[in-house]
Structures are given as C-alpha cells and as structure tokens.
Enzyme design. Structure first.
Site, short mmCIF file in Angstrom:
data_model
loop_
_atom_site.label_atom_id
_atom_site.label_comp_id
_atom_site.label_asym_id
_atom_site.label_seq_id
_atom_site.Cartn_x
_atom_site.Cartn_y
_atom_site.Cartn_z
N GLY A 270 0.78 -1.23 0.00
CA GLY A 270 0.00 0.00 0.00
C GLY A 270 0.81 1.27 0.00
O GLY A 270 0.27 2.37 0.13
N GLU A 312 4.40 -6.55 0.70
CA GLU A 312 3.89 -6.83 -0.65
C GLU A 312 3.63 -5.54 -1.44
O GLU A 312 2.50 -5.20 -1.76
CB GLU A 312 2.60 -7.65 -0.55
CG GLU A 312 2.79 -9.00 0.11
CD GLU A 312 1.50 -9.60 0.62
OE1 GLU A 312 1.53 -10.75 1.07
OE2 GLU A 312 0.44 -8.91 0.55
N PRO A 313 4.66 -4.78 -1.77
CA PRO A 313 4.46 -3.56 -2.56
C PRO A 313 4.18 -3.89 -4.02
O PRO A 313 4.69 -4.86 -4.56
CB PRO A 313 5.80 -2.84 -2.42
CG PRO A 313 6.80 -3.96 -2.26
CD PRO A 313 6.08 -5.01 -1.44
N GLY A 314 3.35 -3.09 -4.66
CA GLY A 314 3.06 -3.27 -6.08
C GLY A 314 3.12 -1.94 -6.82
O GLY A 314 4.01 -1.67 -7.60
N ARG A 315 2.15 -1.07 -6.52
CA ARG A 315 2.08 0.24 -7.16
C ARG A 315 3.39 1.01 -7.03
O ARG A 315 3.85 1.66 -7.98
CB ARG A 315 0.95 1.04 -6.50
CG ARG A 315 0.67 2.39 -7.11
CD ARG A 315 -0.09 3.31 -6.15
NE ARG A 315 -1.14 2.62 -5.44
CZ ARG A 315 -2.44 2.72 -5.74
NH1 ARG A 315 -2.81 3.45 -6.77
NH2 ARG A 315 -3.34 2.08 -5.01
N TYR A 359 -12.54 5.14 -9.10
CA TYR A 359 -12.12 5.63 -7.79
C TYR A 359 -12.07 7.15 -7.67
O TYR A 359 -11.74 7.66 -6.59
CB TYR A 359 -10.72 5.10 -7.44
CG TYR A 359 -10.60 3.60 -7.41
CD1 TYR A 359 -11.37 2.83 -6.54
CD2 TYR A 359 -9.71 2.94 -8.24
CE1 TYR A 359 -11.26 1.45 -6.51
CE2 TYR A 359 -9.58 1.55 -8.21
CZ TYR A 359 -10.37 0.82 -7.34
OH TYR A 359 -10.25 -0.55 -7.31
N CYS A 386 -18.70 6.02 -25.10
CA CYS A 386 -20.05 6.58 -25.01
C CYS A 386 -20.53 6.52 -23.57
O CYS A 386 -21.42 5.74 -23.22
CB CYS A 386 -20.98 5.80 -25.95
SG CYS A 386 -22.56 6.60 -26.18
N GLU A 387 -19.90 7.32 -22.75
CA GLU A 387 -20.15 7.30 -21.31
C GLU A 387 -19.71 8.63 -20.75
O GLU A 387 -18.57 9.06 -20.95
CB GLU A 387 -19.36 6.17 -20.65
CG GLU A 387 -19.72 5.87 -19.23
CD GLU A 387 -21.00 5.07 -19.12
OE1 GLU A 387 -21.79 5.35 -18.21
OE2 GLU A 387 -21.19 4.15 -19.95
N TYR A 416 -2.34 -0.74 -12.18
CA TYR A 416 -3.80 -0.84 -12.21
C TYR A 416 -4.47 -0.24 -13.44
O TYR A 416 -5.69 -0.12 -13.45
CB TYR A 416 -4.41 -0.23 -10.93
CG TYR A 416 -3.92 -0.89 -9.69
CD1 TYR A 416 -4.32 -2.17 -9.36
CD2 TYR A 416 -3.00 -0.25 -8.86
CE1 TYR A 416 -3.84 -2.81 -8.22
CE2 TYR A 416 -2.52 -0.87 -7.71
CZ TYR A 416 -2.94 -2.15 -7.41
OH TYR A 416 -2.46 -2.77 -6.29
#
Length: 473
Positions: A270, A312-315, A359, A386-387, A416
């Site tokens: 995180g 457990e780092p990812g980002r 988010y 189209c949103e 992500y």
C-alpha cells in the site's frame, strides 16, 4: 478563455505547463531539444509512429531501480532492529512475463491472487517457493494447483479455507506453508488513517478470532503456520497506519507465539506514489524504518521474539514507471460557472484507464509531442467512450493551444491501468511497450478488432472476413 475558478484546490496554476513534475514521471523522463517527451531514451513521437496510440509505455530501468530500492529499504530497516524482511511484488498492480523477470531478478518474490496470475508467474520462471497466493475466494482447483506447484505460501482468507488448504496439502502428501489474513481495524490512505474496532469488508478474518483460527491452523499436520498477515489500504504516504496496525496485530501474534514459535509477520503493501505535483509521499526508507521500529517496540512490550517481516508492494514498484500515450482527437471549450473548461478528447479512455471513473483518481498529463509558449488553461482529458464518466484526467493545466493531433502523455499509469483494461464499446486493449537505453519492445501485444471478432461465437468465418475487409477499407 483560461480560468482557475473551477480547478480543484490542490491543483496550482503552473509557471510552465510543459514542465514535468519530478516525482510524478519516470526518473529519466525529459524533453529533448525539440520539446518532445523522451522515455527510456526514445522520443515518444517515435513510439507513437511505430506502435500507434493509445500505448502503454513502461520504463524498464525505472521498474528495476524501484524494485531494488524497495528491497534495500525494507531489508535495511528490518536489519536495523535485528530481524530480516521478505518482499513480494504484488502482481495485481501489473503482471506480465517481463515484469515477473524484472522484479525477481531484483530479488523480490511475487504475490498473486488468481489462477491466471499464478500461471503468468510460473510461466515467466518465478521460483514457486517465492510466490505468495492471495484471494478471498480461491477455488479448490486453484488451491490444489498452488499446492502442487510448490507455492511458498498460501494466505488463508477465511475460516473455510483452513480446511480446504489442509485437505489439498494432505491429499498431495505435502506440508503447505500458510499465513492468516487478519483485519486489524486500521484503514489507511495517504497520510491519514482511521482505527476502528471492526472492519466490514470481504477480505480476511476479524482480529478477535486470530488466535482461535491460528490455533485451528496449527491443528492440521498438513499446514505450517508462518504468521499473521494484514493489508490496511493503498496510497499510504507514511508509517503511522502501519505502526498502529502492527501494534494491534502483535497482541494476537504474541499470544500465538507463546504457545509455539510464530516466525513471521506480514504487513502487506500500500505504499503510495505521487500522481500529481501536490502528492508528497514520504521516502520508503523512512516509512520502512518507522514500521520496523514499531514492530520492535511492540515485541518488547509483549515480551516475544522479533519475527521476520514480510511486505507486498506493487504500485510503488511499477506505478511511476508507466506512462500512457494518446492522440488528441477533438478540443472544445465549455462554458462553466466562473469561466471556461477545455475538453480534450483522446483515442483511449476508461477502457485503458478505469481508475478515474472507478475511484475518482487524479492524474497528471502533458502535451508530449512539442512544447508551447501558450498560457496555461484548465483542461479535462476525456476518453472516446459513449459514457459521460469516461474521463482520463479530471483536471490539469495544459497550454491553451492544445490541438487535434497532439500527443498527450498521462503519467504514473504503470499500476492498475493495464490490469483493469477492458473492451468497453468493443475497443481493443492497447499494447504495452518497454523502453530502455534507446530501445523499445512489445511486452504485451495489443489487441485488434480481429481479436474481438474471433471471440464472438455468434459470427462465422465469412462474417469475420467481411468485417476485416471493412476495417481495412
């Protein structure tokens, strides 16, 4: 027609709308003499010409350097209090064969949370013993596959999984190492955290059942209980939330450790990154030291040996190394209260970056094919879908003269974005290109319309052929 009235409070009018905020972009990103953004030694105009847009670009050297720095910081901090640290790369951030090789060569293990992620990690040569397997609803087949593959640790996420993992290991004639995911009641994001007595979420078990369920794990001869696991949130900018969570976990850890040794404490990941110039995460070295000291203090208070630590780092490994390139298609000023907002629509959108819609995430963007002396104007970067919620960058100052055909680069998209990519409106997912030392190569092939048609079981060969001819025309 520029206006600052509608800008969010954190967004400041830049002195130079061409400048690259140092913490937001890959470390070696810069503009060349022609004003073009250069990534991995290659002008982005050359990447766009060769591979097209939208295009995910990942700076390989940047990923490798961040992985090495993360490992060194966490291991050094652990050593400073008399223990050691194991670091896993959280594959959910972005996983491909190349990424697996980069992080494992840097000394990290790999954390996966599905059968597909496990398959990628194994196919790319990750050592099974250095893989951790997460997930709140691991199927029996996935558990059996992980056990058979020799996965180093399975994180037990619920009471029912204790029996499932124990049974799979017993039938395989193996002893499976496991962790128990616990909710500490600490929720953290950026520099703030909230501590409560209970958590209402799908992951993990409540802290007040940790000792009971840990004891149950120990009752199975086919399971080797390593310790407790906790993940408190994402985009965390300092160590305060980790320290509070560790303090809570250590009470349960100590009770279990007094019965028999509990060798490890996994505090998850995180760690945050800068998405905008307003973001200012604490250096990982300081965060790591703060966590290690909190654990050491807690162990002294409870009178138990200091466990090994795991993270457990990812980002924080891959996020800043990624940049997405788009081509501007249309530009239009829209009158709003207090002035104008400029909409620049690009050839991608929520199919390649869902985080803004999902988010409310904020990103930074720059015109990448040139520099401009035009004054800054408030822009919103919209996608082609189209949103109405199809926004890539909600608010950014760009030169007033943004025009169709400009290349636009969005920073910090390494985590992500590809992982959440989709085919909304039947838009093919972009390729991922790695750049390093002036060379570029595809590490994930982009999709084509033919790929989309091939999956449609309601079309026959002649239908697909006719569609292909229409696309070529």
């Amino acid at each position: 027609m520029a206006s600052t009235d509608a800008a969010p409070p954190w967004l400041r009018t830049p002195d130079d709308a061409n400048a690259l905020a140092p913490k937001v972009w890959p470390e070696r990103a810069h503009r060349d003499a022609d004003g073009r953004l250069v990534l991995g030694g290659i002008p982005v105009t050359e990447l766009a010409e060769r591979f097209g847009t939208p295009l995910y670009v990942v700076d390989e050297a940047d990923v490798r350097a961040r992985a090495a720095r993360m490992l060194a910081a966490l291991q050094t901090a652990a050593a400073s209090v008399g223990t050691s640290a194991t670091v896993y790369y959280a594959g959910k951030a972005f996983l491909s064969g190349a990424i697996v090789r980069w992080v494992t060569e840097a000394g990290l293990g790999v954390d996966v949370c599905s059968g597909g992620e496990l398959a990628i990690a194994l196919a790319a040569g990750a050592e099974p013993a250095r893989i951790g397997f997460h997930g709140n609803n691991k199927s029996v087949a996935e558990i059996e596959r992980a056990v058979a593959a020799g996965v180093g640790t399975i994180v037990i996420d619920s009471e029912i999984e204790i029996e499932r993992v124990a049974d799979a290991a017993a039938r395989a004639g193996l002893v499976q190492r496991v962790r128990l995911r616990v909710n500490s009641g600490v929720h953290a994001s950026t520099h703030e955290f909230l501590a409560t007595s209970h958590e209402d979420q799908k992951f993990g078990v409540s802290l007040d059942r940790a000792v009971e369920l840990g004891t149950r794990i120990r009752s199975h001869p086919s399971l080797d209980f390593l310790g407790l696991h906790c993940h408190i949130g994402s985009q965390i900018f300092d160590s305060a939330g980790f320290a509070e969570s560790a303090e809570r976990l250590l009470a349960a850890h100590a009770e279990l450790a007094r019965v028999s040794p509990l060798p490890e404490l996994n505090l998850g990941g995180g760690f945050g990154i800068a998405y905008t110039a307003a973001d200012d995460p604490t250096p990982i070295e300081e965060i790591a030291l703060g966590i290690a000291e909190a654990v050491a203090t807690g162990c002294r208070v409870h009178g138990v040996p200091l466990p090994k630590l795991a993270f457990e780092p990812g980002r924080s490994v891959v996020g800043t190394a990624g940049v997405t390139l788009y081509t501007v298609g249309t530009v239009k000023p829209v009158p709003i209260e207090g002035g104008w907002r400029h909409y620049a629509s690009v050839d991608g959108g929520m199919s390649d970056n869902l985080r803004t819609a999902l988010y409310g995430a904020h990103y930074s963007a720059r015109i990448a094919s040139r520099e401009s002396d035009a004054p800054p104007a408030l822009f919103r970067i919209a996608g082609k879908h189209c949103e109405s919620g199809d926004i890539v960058v909600d608010a950014e100052y760009l030169p007033h003269d943004v025009t169709p055909g400009d290349l636009l680069a969005v920073a910090a998209t390494g985590a992500y974005c590809w992982s959440l990519a989709n085919n909304y409106n039947h838009v093919p997912r972009p390729a991922v290109v790695a750049v390093r030392d002036g060379a570029a190569r595809v590490i994930v092939r982009g999709e084509t319309e033919a790929d989309l048609l091939a999956r449609d079981a309601g079309l026959d060969a002649s239908d697909r052929s006719d569609a292909a001819e229409g696309a070529d025309a």
